[in-house]
Design an enzyme around this catalytic site. Sequence first.
Site, short mmCIF file in Angstrom:
data_model
loop_
_atom_site.label_atom_id
_atom_site.label_comp_id
_atom_site.label_asym_id
_atom_site.label_seq_id
_atom_site.Cartn_x
_atom_site.Cartn_y
_atom_site.Cartn_z
N THR A 12 -2.46 -29.40 1.88
CA THR A 12 -1.72 -30.67 1.88
C THR A 12 -0.24 -30.37 2.03
O THR A 12 0.25 -29.33 1.58
CB THR A 12 -1.98 -31.48 0.60
OG1 THR A 12 -1.49 -30.75 -0.54
CG2 THR A 12 -3.46 -31.78 0.43
N GLY A 17 7.74 -26.07 6.11
CA GLY A 17 8.00 -25.31 4.90
C GLY A 17 6.86 -24.40 4.49
O GLY A 17 6.22 -23.74 5.32
N GLY A 19 3.85 -25.06 3.31
CA GLY A 19 2.54 -25.45 3.83
C GLY A 19 2.32 -25.00 5.25
O GLY A 19 1.24 -24.48 5.60
N SER A 139 5.95 -24.60 -9.60
CA SER A 139 7.37 -24.25 -9.44
C SER A 139 7.80 -23.49 -10.67
O SER A 139 7.27 -23.71 -11.76
CB SER A 139 8.21 -25.52 -9.28
OG SER A 139 9.60 -25.20 -9.38
N TYR A 152 11.00 -34.05 -12.14
CA TYR A 152 10.36 -33.03 -11.29
C TYR A 152 9.81 -31.89 -12.14
O TYR A 152 8.66 -31.46 -11.95
CB TYR A 152 11.37 -32.50 -10.28
CG TYR A 152 10.87 -31.34 -9.46
CD1 TYR A 152 9.99 -31.55 -8.40
CD2 TYR A 152 11.26 -30.03 -9.75
CE1 TYR A 152 9.52 -30.48 -7.64
CE2 TYR A 152 10.79 -28.96 -9.00
CZ TYR A 152 9.92 -29.19 -7.94
OH TYR A 152 9.45 -28.13 -7.20
#
Length: 251
Positions: A12, A17, A19, A139, A152
Site C-alpha cells: 500500500t 518513496g 513503497g 517509524s 503522528y
Amino acid sequence: MGKLDGKIALITGGSEGIGFATAQRFITEGVEHVFITGRRQIKLDEAVKKIGAKNITAVQGDTSNLADLDRLFSIIEKEKGRLNIIFANAATCTFAKLGTITEKHFDDTFNVNVKGVLFTIQKALPLLSDGGSIILNGSNSSNKGDPDLSAYCATKAAIRSFARCWTVDLKERKIRVNTLSPGAIDTPLLRSLGKDEEESEMLIASWQAAIPMNRIGTADEVAKAVVFLASDDSSYITGIELFVDGGLSQI
C-alpha cells in the site's frame, strides 16, 4: 533464484518513496506479482511506467476507505487468488503544534495510519496464505517525542502495538508480523513537511545532524530491509520492530 520467487505481494502506498522502492526490490528479487496502491491515479501510472515490468498491478484507492479496500482485494482475488506478503506502507504525516490540533488533523492522521492499516490487514486475511509475512511500516517516532508531531507519533506507537498483538493472533497460521521503523528517509513525503524548499532543507539538516551516521537514509535502504522481513531469511523473526534510522533510536 530470487528471495521472493513465486510470492504474491501487496504494497500500500506504492506509487512513490519507500513503497515504490520496495516494489522495485520485490521485482528484482523474483516476486511472481506485486500489487501497489495509491490515492492518485497519475502517480500510480507513473510508477508502473518507471518500473517497466509486466508483473505489477496498480490499484487506485484510499486505504482508509473500506469500499476501496473491498475493491482492491476483489481484484487481487480475481487476478491471483492469494497473497504471501503484505507491506502496509501507506501513511500520512503533517505537523501540528499542541494547542492547535484540529479534529480534522487528528482524524486524517489516524484514519490513514491506524484505521487504514488495521482494515487492510483484516480484509486481506482470507487471501493471505498460511506462512505469509506481514510488514507494517512504523517509524522511529513510535518511541521518540518529536515536536509538533504528537498525533503522528501516537499512530506509529499504535502500529507497533498491532504487530505485537497480531503476532499472537496469527501464530497458529504461522503468519509472521513485524514492524519496520524508518527514521529520516529521503522521500517526497519527507520533503513535503516544510512549508517551502528552504524549510525542508533546514529540517533535513537538523535530522542529519542528530543521526549517528550523519546522513538521512534512502528509500532503497528501507526496501532492502522490507525484502529481508518478507523473505525466508527472516523465518525465525516475528513481533519485532526493526529500526532503519542510522542509529538515531539507539544512541
